[in-house]
Design a protein around this motif. Structure first.
Motif, PDB file in Angstrom:
ATOM      1  N   GLY A  19       0.822  -1.212   0.000  1.00 16.91           N
ATOM      2  CA  GLY A  19       0.000   0.000   0.000  1.00 16.91           C
ATOM      3  C   GLY A  19       0.852   1.256   0.000  1.00 16.91           C
ATOM      4  O   GLY A  19       0.575   2.215  -0.736  1.00 16.91           O
ATOM      5  N   ILE A  20       1.894   1.258   0.813  1.00 17.78           N
ATOM      6  CA  ILE A  20       2.790   2.415   0.867  1.00 17.78           C
ATOM      7  C   ILE A  20       3.494   2.600  -0.478  1.00 17.78           C
ATOM      8  O   ILE A  20       3.522   3.712  -1.028  1.00 17.78           O
ATOM      9  CB  ILE A  20       3.808   2.256   2.017  1.00 17.78           C
ATOM     10  N   ALA A  21       4.053   1.530  -1.011  1.00 16.80           N
ATOM     11  CA  ALA A  21       4.778   1.615  -2.284  1.00 16.80           C
ATOM     12  C   ALA A  21       3.863   2.075  -3.416  1.00 16.80           C
ATOM     13  O   ALA A  21       4.229   2.947  -4.217  1.00 16.80           O
ATOM     14  CB  ALA A  21       5.407   0.260  -2.624  1.00 16.80           C
ATOM     15  N   TYR A  22       2.671   1.511  -3.477  1.00 15.71           N
ATOM     16  CA  TYR A  22       1.745   1.886  -4.547  1.00 15.71           C
ATOM     17  C   TYR A  22       1.262   3.321  -4.368  1.00 15.71           C
ATOM     18  O   TYR A  22       1.114   4.058  -5.346  1.00 15.71           O
ATOM     19  CB  TYR A  22       0.557   0.917  -4.588  1.00 15.71           C
ATOM     20  N   GLY A  23       1.052   3.737  -3.128  1.00 20.66           N
ATOM     21  CA  GLY A  23       0.656   5.116  -2.864  1.00 20.66           C
ATOM     22  C   GLY A  23       1.682   6.114  -3.370  1.00 20.66           C
ATOM     23  O   GLY A  23       1.341   7.132  -3.972  1.00 20.66           O
ATOM     24  N   VAL A  24       2.966   5.814  -3.140  1.00 20.38           N
ATOM     25  CA  VAL A  24       4.039   6.682  -3.649  1.00 20.38           C
ATOM     26  C   VAL A  24       4.050   6.647  -5.176  1.00 20.38           C
ATOM     27  O   VAL A  24       4.150   7.684  -5.838  1.00 20.38           O
ATOM     28  CB  VAL A  24       5.416   6.261  -3.080  1.00 20.38           C
ATOM     29  N   LYS A  25       3.912   5.456  -5.740  1.00 16.34           N
ATOM     30  CA  LYS A  25       3.962   5.293  -7.200  1.00 16.34           C
ATOM     31  C   LYS A  25       2.894   6.125  -7.913  1.00 16.34           C
ATOM     32  O   LYS A  25       3.166   6.748  -8.938  1.00 16.34           O
ATOM     33  CB  LYS A  25       3.791   3.815  -7.551  1.00 16.34           C
ATOM     34  N   VAL A  26       1.680   6.135  -7.384  1.00 17.80           N
ATOM     35  CA  VAL A  26       0.612   6.851  -8.081  1.00 17.80           C
ATOM     36  C   VAL A  26       0.517   8.323  -7.681  1.00 17.80           C
ATOM     37  O   VAL A  26       0.161   9.166  -8.494  1.00 17.80           O
ATOM     38  CB  VAL A  26      -0.767   6.166  -7.920  1.00 17.80           C
ATOM     39  N   ARG A  56       3.159  11.515   1.008  1.00 16.52           N
ATOM     40  CA  ARG A  56       3.248  10.824   2.300  1.00 16.52           C
ATOM     41  C   ARG A  56       1.851  10.429   2.795  1.00 16.52           C
ATOM     42  O   ARG A  56       1.632   9.295   3.232  1.00 16.52           O
ATOM     43  CB  ARG A  56       3.932  11.728   3.324  1.00 16.52           C
ATOM     44  N   THR A  57       0.908  11.356   2.723  1.00 20.81           N
ATOM     45  CA  THR A  57      -0.453  11.084   3.188  1.00 20.81           C
ATOM     46  C   THR A  57      -1.097   9.966   2.376  1.00 20.81           C
ATOM     47  O   THR A  57      -1.703   9.049   2.931  1.00 20.81           O
ATOM     48  CB  THR A  57      -1.319  12.364   3.117  1.00 20.81           C
ATOM     49  N   HIS A  58      -0.961  10.032   1.062  1.00 24.95           N
ATOM     50  CA  HIS A  58      -1.561   9.024   0.194  1.00 24.95           C
ATOM     51  C   HIS A  58      -0.964   7.649   0.496  1.00 24.95           C
ATOM     52  O   HIS A  58      -1.698   6.665   0.673  1.00 24.95           O
ATOM     53  CB  HIS A  58      -1.300   9.401  -1.270  1.00 24.95           C
ATOM     54  N   ALA A  59       0.359   7.588   0.573  1.00 26.93           N
ATOM     55  CA  ALA A  59       1.038   6.310   0.813  1.00 26.93           C
ATOM     56  C   ALA A  59       0.681   5.749   2.186  1.00 26.93           C
ATOM     57  O   ALA A  59       0.386   4.558   2.331  1.00 26.93           O
ATOM     58  CB  ALA A  59       2.546   6.491   0.677  1.00 26.93           C
ATOM     59  N   LYS A  60       0.712   6.604   3.205  1.00 27.29           N
ATOM     60  CA  LYS A  60       0.394   6.167   4.575  1.00 27.29           C
ATOM     61  C   LYS A  60      -1.049   5.670   4.645  1.00 27.29           C
ATOM     62  O   LYS A  60      -1.317   4.594   5.187  1.00 27.29           O
ATOM     63  CB  LYS A  60       0.599   7.315   5.561  1.00 27.29           C
ATOM     64  N   ASN A  61      -1.983   6.435   4.094  1.00 25.74           N
ATOM     65  CA  ASN A  61      -3.393   6.052   4.162  1.00 25.74           C
ATOM     66  C   ASN A  61      -3.660   4.750   3.418  1.00 25.74           C
ATOM     67  O   ASN A  61      -4.385   3.883   3.921  1.00 25.74           O
ATOM     68  CB  ASN A  61      -4.287   7.166   3.629  1.00 25.74           C
ATOM     69  N   LEU A  62      -3.080   4.619   2.240  1.00 25.66           N
ATOM     70  CA  LEU A  62      -3.313   3.396   1.475  1.00 25.66           C
ATOM     71  C   LEU A  62      -2.691   2.194   2.187  1.00 25.66           C
ATOM     72  O   LEU A  62      -3.319   1.133   2.299  1.00 25.66           O
ATOM     73  CB  LEU A  62      -2.760   3.543   0.052  1.00 25.66           C
ATOM     74  N   GLY A  63      -1.486   2.353   2.698  1.00 27.12           N
ATOM     75  CA  GLY A  63      -0.840   1.265   3.438  1.00 27.12           C
ATOM     76  C   GLY A  63      -1.619   0.866   4.676  1.00 27.12           C
ATOM     77  O   GLY A  63      -1.832  -0.325   4.935  1.00 27.12           O
ATOM     78  N   MET A  64      -2.059   1.864   5.446  1.00 30.82           N
ATOM     79  CA  MET A  64      -2.833   1.575   6.657  1.00 30.82           C
ATOM     80  C   MET A  64      -4.168   0.917   6.311  1.00 30.82           C
ATOM     81  O   MET A  64      -4.619   0.008   7.007  1.00 30.82           O
ATOM     82  CB  MET A  64      -3.069   2.861   7.460  1.00 30.82           C
ATOM     83  N   TYR A  65      -4.798   1.388   5.242  1.00 26.32           N
ATOM     84  CA  TYR A  65      -6.067   0.785   4.838  1.00 26.32           C
ATOM     85  C   TYR A  65      -5.875  -0.693   4.488  1.00 26.32           C
ATOM     86  O   TYR A  65      -6.643  -1.543   4.942  1.00 26.32           O
ATOM     87  CB  TYR A  65      -6.690   1.530   3.646  1.00 26.32           C
ATOM     88  N   VAL A  66      -4.866  -0.989   3.683  1.00 26.49           N
ATOM     89  CA  VAL A  66      -4.629  -2.388   3.290  1.00 26.49           C
ATOM     90  C   VAL A  66      -4.370  -3.236   4.533  1.00 26.49           C
ATOM     91  O   VAL A  66      -4.897  -4.343   4.667  1.00 26.49           O
ATOM     92  CB  VAL A  66      -3.459  -2.496   2.283  1.00 26.49           C
ATOM     93  N   MET A  67      -3.591  -2.703   5.468  1.00 21.98           N
ATOM     94  CA  MET A  67      -3.284  -3.449   6.691  1.00 21.98           C
ATOM     95  C   MET A  67      -4.563  -3.703   7.506  1.00 21.98           C
ATOM     96  O   MET A  67      -4.807  -4.829   7.952  1.00 21.98           O
ATOM     97  CB  MET A  67      -2.277  -2.688   7.550  1.00 21.98           C
ATOM     98  N   ILE A  68      -5.381  -2.683   7.693  1.00 20.88           N
ATOM     99  CA  ILE A  68      -6.624  -2.840   8.456  1.00 20.88           C
ATOM    100  C   ILE A  68      -7.568  -3.807   7.737  1.00 20.88           C
ATOM    101  O   ILE A  68      -8.136  -4.711   8.344  1.00 20.88           O
ATOM    102  CB  ILE A  68      -7.305  -1.472   8.691  1.00 20.88           C
ATOM    103  N   TYR A  69      -7.721  -3.613   6.431  1.00 18.85           N
ATOM    104  CA  TYR A  69      -8.609  -4.473   5.649  1.00 18.85           C
ATOM    105  C   TYR A  69      -8.189  -5.939   5.759  1.00 18.85           C
ATOM    106  O   TYR A  69      -9.000  -6.814   6.075  1.00 18.85           O
ATOM    107  CB  TYR A  69      -8.625  -4.028   4.177  1.00 18.85           C
ATOM    108  N   LYS A  70      -6.921  -6.222   5.512  1.00 19.28           N
ATOM    109  CA  LYS A  70      -6.449  -7.608   5.561  1.00 19.28           C
ATOM    110  C   LYS A  70      -6.563  -8.182   6.974  1.00 19.28           C
ATOM    111  O   LYS A  70      -6.898  -9.354   7.142  1.00 19.28           O
ATOM    112  CB  LYS A  70      -5.001  -7.696   5.069  1.00 19.28           C
ATOM    113  N   SER A  71      -6.309  -7.357   7.987  1.00 16.89           N
ATOM    114  CA  SER A  71      -6.435  -7.820   9.379  1.00 16.89           C
ATOM    115  C   SER A  71      -7.874  -8.197   9.690  1.00 16.89           C
ATOM    116  O   SER A  71      -8.143  -9.232  10.308  1.00 16.89           O
ATOM    117  CB  SER A  71      -5.972  -6.736  10.352  1.00 16.89           C
TER     118      SER A  71
END
Length: 186
Positions: A19-26, A56-71
């Motif tokens: 999520g973090i990597a993809y957030g930075v990429k886009v 930073r915000t986009h990457a953090k939010n997307l990474g956190m979302y993926v983590m919460i969703y998968k959890s």
């Protein structure tokens, strides 16, 4: 059981990183282009800070979302008899409301992007399931509704619209009424 648990935990952690990597990429290229084109009032340093903050915000939010969703999917799979689709809906709802529920320019853009894709997908589902003689006209109808509504909103209540969209539309539909503004206002 331990190997299954560790595999699930690894998938959750890997989802965060993806999520973090993809957030930075886009976000990074998008933010750079948007700052260069539309933030002419800002200094170069202010633009760099804005690009960094948005990325930073986009990457953090997307990474956190993926983590919460998968959890949550993991927990619901282990503790309920919910179907795959129900687990996805519940987990997506909870994660989305936690991570993307606070109004910010980045969240608004991400929510608008996902919302538009969901609406188009739902339209496609209906389109695929309805026996229509002329399916081309259904897509044309959707396009007409979208563009008719955006023009009505722009003319009647633009304060409800995203600033970047209003600025683009003002350039196209209002600034074009003024001679000599083609390149000045671009």
């Amino acid at each position: 059981a331990d190997s299954k648990l560790s595999a699930d935990l690894r998938r959750i952690a890997q989802g965060l990183l993806h999520g973090i990597a993809y957030g930075v990429k886009v976000r990074l290229p998008h933010a750079v282009v948007m700052a260069a084109l539309f933030r002419t009032e800002m200094s170069t340093w202010e633009k760099i800070k804005l690009v960094g903050m948005q990325t930073r915000t986009h990457a953090k939010n997307l990474g956190m979302y993926v983590m919460i969703y998968k959890s949550l999917v993991f927990l619901l799979r282990r503790s309920t008899s919910l179907t795959l689709g129900s687990r996805a809906l519940v987990s997506g709802f909870i994660g989305g409301s936690i991570i993307f529920g606070e109004r910010s320019s980045v969240n608004t853009q991400m929510n608008a992007y996902v919302f538009s894709r969901v609406v188009m997908s739902l339209g496609q589902m209906v389109y695929d399931r309805v026996d229509v003689l002329e399916k081309k006209s259904a897509y044309r109808l959707i396009a007409g509704i979208i563009w008719g509504l955006v023009m009505m909103l722009f003319v009647v209540d633009r304060k409800t619209m995203q600033r970047s969209l209003v600025n683009s539309m003002a350039y196209l539909y209002e600034d074009s009424d003024i001679c000599g503004t083609t390149w000045e206002k671009l």
